[in-house]
Design a protein around this motif. Structure first.
Motif, PDB file in Angstrom:
ATOM      1  N   HIS A 266       0.810  -1.008  -0.117  1.00  0.00           N
ATOM      2  CA  HIS A 266       0.340  -0.436  -0.348  1.00  0.00           C
ATOM      3  C   HIS A 266       0.739   1.325  -0.198  1.00  0.00           C
ATOM      4  O   HIS A 266       0.861   1.615  -1.371  1.00  0.00           O
ATOM      5  N   THR A 267       1.342   2.168   1.155  1.00  0.00           N
ATOM      6  CA  THR A 267       1.544   2.825   1.556  1.00  0.00           C
ATOM      7  C   THR A 267       3.542   2.722   1.243  1.00  0.00           C
ATOM      8  O   THR A 267       3.878   2.993   0.515  1.00  0.00           O
ATOM      9  N   GLY A 268       4.064   1.591   1.591  1.00  0.00           N
ATOM     10  CA  GLY A 268       5.678   1.808   0.265  1.00  0.00           C
ATOM     11  C   GLY A 268       6.259   1.150   2.130  1.00  0.00           C
ATOM     12  O   GLY A 268       7.016   0.935   2.451  1.00  0.00           O
ATOM     13  N   ARG A 269       5.634   1.962   2.781  1.00  0.00           N
ATOM     14  CA  ARG A 269       5.227   2.354   4.926  1.00  0.00           C
ATOM     15  C   ARG A 269       6.916   0.818   5.142  1.00  0.00           C
ATOM     16  O   ARG A 269       7.886   1.057   5.848  1.00  0.00           O
ATOM     17  N   THR A 270       5.603  -0.484   4.921  1.00  0.00           N
ATOM     18  CA  THR A 270       5.619  -1.986   5.645  1.00  0.00           C
ATOM     19  C   THR A 270       7.031  -2.103   4.900  1.00  0.00           C
ATOM     20  O   THR A 270       8.433  -2.622   5.985  1.00  0.00           O
ATOM     21  N   ALA A 271       7.005  -2.094   3.462  1.00  0.00           N
ATOM     22  CA  ALA A 271       8.598  -2.147   2.617  1.00  0.00           C
ATOM     23  C   ALA A 271       9.340  -1.778   3.199  1.00  0.00           C
ATOM     24  O   ALA A 271      10.535  -2.130   3.578  1.00  0.00           O
ATOM     25  N   ARG A 272       9.814  -0.494   3.143  1.00  0.00           N
ATOM     26  CA  ARG A 272      10.699   0.587   4.213  1.00  0.00           C
ATOM     27  C   ARG A 272      11.650  -0.871   5.161  1.00  0.00           C
ATOM     28  O   ARG A 272      12.254  -0.643   5.340  1.00  0.00           O
ATOM     29  N   ALA A 273      10.160  -0.271   6.279  1.00  0.00           N
ATOM     30  CA  ALA A 273      10.583  -0.794   7.381  1.00  0.00           C
ATOM     31  C   ALA A 273      11.243  -2.222   7.184  1.00  0.00           C
ATOM     32  O   ALA A 273      12.618  -2.854   7.855  1.00  0.00           O
ATOM     33  N   ALA A 274      10.783  -2.891   6.692  1.00  0.00           N
ATOM     34  CA  ALA A 274      11.226  -4.260   6.144  1.00  0.00           C
ATOM     35  C   ALA A 274      12.615  -4.784   5.568  1.00  0.00           C
ATOM     36  O   ALA A 274      13.415  -5.276   6.046  1.00  0.00           O
ATOM     37  N   ILE A 275      12.955  -3.259   3.905  1.00  0.00           N
ATOM     38  CA  ILE A 275      14.183  -3.610   4.039  1.00  0.00           C
ATOM     39  C   ILE A 275      15.010  -2.948   4.895  1.00  0.00           C
ATOM     40  O   ILE A 275      16.113  -3.765   5.397  1.00  0.00           O
ATOM     41  N   ASP A 276      14.933  -1.996   6.324  1.00  0.00           N
ATOM     42  CA  ASP A 276      15.640  -1.748   7.204  1.00  0.00           C
ATOM     43  C   ASP A 276      15.964  -3.091   7.762  1.00  0.00           C
ATOM     44  O   ASP A 276      17.097  -2.882   8.288  1.00  0.00           O
ATOM     45  N   GLY A 277      15.166  -3.587   8.690  1.00  0.00           N
ATOM     46  CA  GLY A 277      15.543  -4.469   9.275  1.00  0.00           C
ATOM     47  C   GLY A 277      15.907  -6.099   8.189  1.00  0.00           C
ATOM     48  O   GLY A 277      17.521  -6.018   9.204  1.00  0.00           O
ATOM     49  N   ILE A 278      16.247  -5.721   7.119  1.00  0.00           N
ATOM     50  CA  ILE A 278      17.421  -6.535   6.459  1.00  0.00           C
ATOM     51  C   ILE A 278      18.911  -6.223   6.750  1.00  0.00           C
ATOM     52  O   ILE A 278      19.643  -7.270   7.083  1.00  0.00           O
ATOM     53  N   MET A 279      18.594  -4.890   6.403  1.00  0.00           N
ATOM     54  CA  MET A 279      19.484  -4.508   6.109  1.00  0.00           C
ATOM     55  C   MET A 279      20.509  -4.177   7.817  1.00  0.00           C
ATOM     56  O   MET A 279      22.068  -4.584   7.775  1.00  0.00           O
ATOM     57  N   ASP A 280      20.054  -4.551   8.601  1.00  0.00           N
ATOM     58  CA  ASP A 280      20.481  -5.077  10.099  1.00  0.00           C
ATOM     59  C   ASP A 280      21.399  -5.998  10.048  1.00  0.00           C
ATOM     60  O   ASP A 280      21.877  -6.848  11.036  1.00  0.00           O
ATOM     61  N   PHE A 281      20.706  -6.899   9.261  1.00  0.00           N
ATOM     62  CA  PHE A 281      21.562  -8.070   9.580  1.00  0.00           C
ATOM     63  C   PHE A 281      22.610  -9.043   8.406  1.00  0.00           C
ATOM     64  O   PHE A 281      23.212  -9.440   8.532  1.00  0.00           O
ATOM     65  N   GLY A 282      22.987  -7.897   7.292  1.00  0.00           N
ATOM     66  CA  GLY A 282      24.173  -7.571   6.513  1.00  0.00           C
ATOM     67  C   GLY A 282      23.841  -7.162   5.815  1.00  0.00           C
ATOM     68  O   GLY A 282      23.404  -6.133   5.565  1.00  0.00           O
TER      69      GLY A 282
END
Lengths: 179, 307
Positions: free
Chosen positions: A107-123
């Motif tokens: 929808h807004t893209g905010r979940t995807a933004r949060a998810a991408i940040d979440g993944i980036m914290d793993f590497g």
């Protein structure tokens, strides 16, 4: 009781849509040896499991599936009642891998933004591609899916719900009146 | 279950559901400390102050690490380096800190009820980091988290708490948490250190450590609270350690899979022997690790949600 306006996908159509997304993922990545799947809680994980099974059926490869809870990365944490946090479980190294991030509705893209940040914290993955079952438009961030099952431009009074047998008892995608 | 409280002041005011919500939330936060990048942006832009009027290593560091791993900013104040030494009252200190707009203050004070007093006059969240001999809620929560993690359950366990029960806020908070579950709680120690109200709380008392420990699933050892005059309740430290220092031969009387806990700081050779503290049943360092996760959960629940 939610008021159903329209059914976008029934059980059979939902199965076909997932099959098509899976084929697109394999085609675009020229195979899937290097891929990892990550589903966004809750229904993104169920969809992830289905895509994983489909890939095994088509290519004979069993891809790892991670589970991502985005609560800790939300940008609206202080506008909600304290949301429950569930576990994130990414049991593989994301460095230099191509990640297929899977969610039910975009929808807004905010979940995807949060998810991408979440993944980036793993590497540092080589690539992240986004697969969603429904793209309902109305973006607030410049993020777009690489694979979209169906597109439906919902108006603000509408809510698009993906229902899956594992969680909701039946498979369908419906548009309902927003609460 | 939604969290609605502004402050975390005591276990006694928490419901069983609230206790379990903290524990379940902590499960999700525990993994973060084991990642390469030990940080999530959850509390970015929030400020946590620790205000400690009593010495502390674990609790203060644990809160600071918990806040930092959630991306909050932290400021630590200890009484010896604050205006307390110039005669400023707790209330004035707190009101001045409030003007700098923090979101949480964690306070440790020798006066029971100090956190409650602050909670009444401050708009932001107050967490009790230990108030005199009254309560130490975050310690009891991390203890319960550790018990559940190691035992896979809480109901049906026999928990034995040994030591200076009368002066221990850890014992009190643990009794208040465990009372929410179907546990057998036994407190043991010299008669002068066993307060008379325990039986009203449904707690059994024993003066003989061997009898207390029989069939125990969990043994919690406490140190003598010298800062609260604990030493004057016993003839000598030597006699105390002869009777109440936990040694390997005691542990044999407990269940085969017993866990040994201690909130720290330990006085080795007084209430716990080296062999037990460093032995296979000890989960003392797991308690410390879990403390960070539990405090992350508490800060998240208090600060998260609508402003």
């Amino acid at each position: 009781m939610e008021k159903k306006i329209l059914q976008l996908l029934d059980r059979k159509a939902l199965g076909r849509t997932i099959a098509r997304i899976t084929h697109e993922i394999i085609e675009r990545n020229k195979g899937c040896e290097d891929l990892c799947l990550i589903g966004v809680r809750t229904r993104g994980v169920n969809l992830g499991n289905r895509i994983k099974a489909k890939i095994k059926e088509i290519e004979g490869i069993d891809l790892p599936l991670g589970i991502l809870d985005i609560t800790m990365y939300r940008d609206d944490l202080f506008k909600l009642k304290v949301p429950g946090v569930k576990k994130t479980d990414i049991p593989f190294d994301v460095n230099n891998r191509t990640i297929i991030l899977i969610d039910d509705v975009m929808h807004t893209g905010r979940t995807a933004r949060a998810a991408i940040d979440g993944i980036m914290d793993f590497g540092r993955p080589k690539k992240i591609q986004l697969a969603v079952l429904v793209d309902r438009g109305e973006r607030e961030l410049p993020i777009h899916p690489d694979y979209a099952g169906i597109r439906y431009t919902a108006n603000p009074e509408e809510e698009v719900l993906v229902k899956l047998k594992e969680v909701d008892g039946k498979d369908e995608v419906v548009v309902v009146k927003a609460k | 279950m939604n969290w609605t409280k502004k402050d975390l002041l005591s276990i006694r005011e928490l419901s069983k559901e609230e206790i379990l919500l903290i524990l379940d939330t902590a499960e999700s936060f525990k993994d973060i400390s084991r990642r390469d990048v030990k940080k999530v942006p959850t509390l970015r832009g929030k400020t946590v102050i620790t205000l400690f009027y009593e010495p502390s290593t674990r609790t203060r560091t644990s809160f600071e690490i918990a806040a930092k791993r959630l991306s909050a900013d932290t400021i630590n104040i200890s009484s010896s380096t604050s205006s307390y030494v110039k005669g400023e009252t707790l209330k004035d200190t707190a009101k001045n800190l409030e003007s700098m707009r923090p979101d949480v203050i964690v306070i440790r004070h020798s006066m029971p009820g100090a956190p409650h007093m602050l909670a009444k006059i401050l708009d932001f969240s107050v967490v009790n980091g230990g108030d005199g001999a009254h309560e130490h809620p975050t310690q009891a929560l991390l203890d319960l988290f550790t018990i559940r993690e190691k035992k896979g359950k809480i109901d049906g366990l026999k928990v034995v708490i040994i030591g200076d029960i009368a002066h221990s806020r850890v014992a009190r908070s643990n009794i208040f948490t465990l009372r929410n579950f179907n546990t057998e709680i036994v407190c043991a120690g010299p008669p002068t250190m066993i307060p008379p109200y325990l039986e009203d709380l449904g707690v059994k008392t024993e003066f003989d450590i061997n009898r207390a420990i029989k069939n125990a699933d969990v043994i919690m050892m406490l140190r003598i609270q010298k800062e609260r005059g604990g030493v004057s309740f016993i003839p000598s430290i030597k006699e105390y350690s002869n009777l109440y220092c936990l040694k390997p031969e005691h542990v044999k009387k407990a269940k085969k899979d017993v866990i040994i806990m201690h909130p720290g700081p330990m006085n080795r050779g007084v209430e716990i022997s080296d062999e037990v503290a460093d032995g296979p049943y000890s989960v003392i360092l797991d308690q410390v690790e879990n403390g960070v996760a539990v405090r992350m959960a508490i800060l998240y629940l208090l600060v998260g949600g609508e402003a």
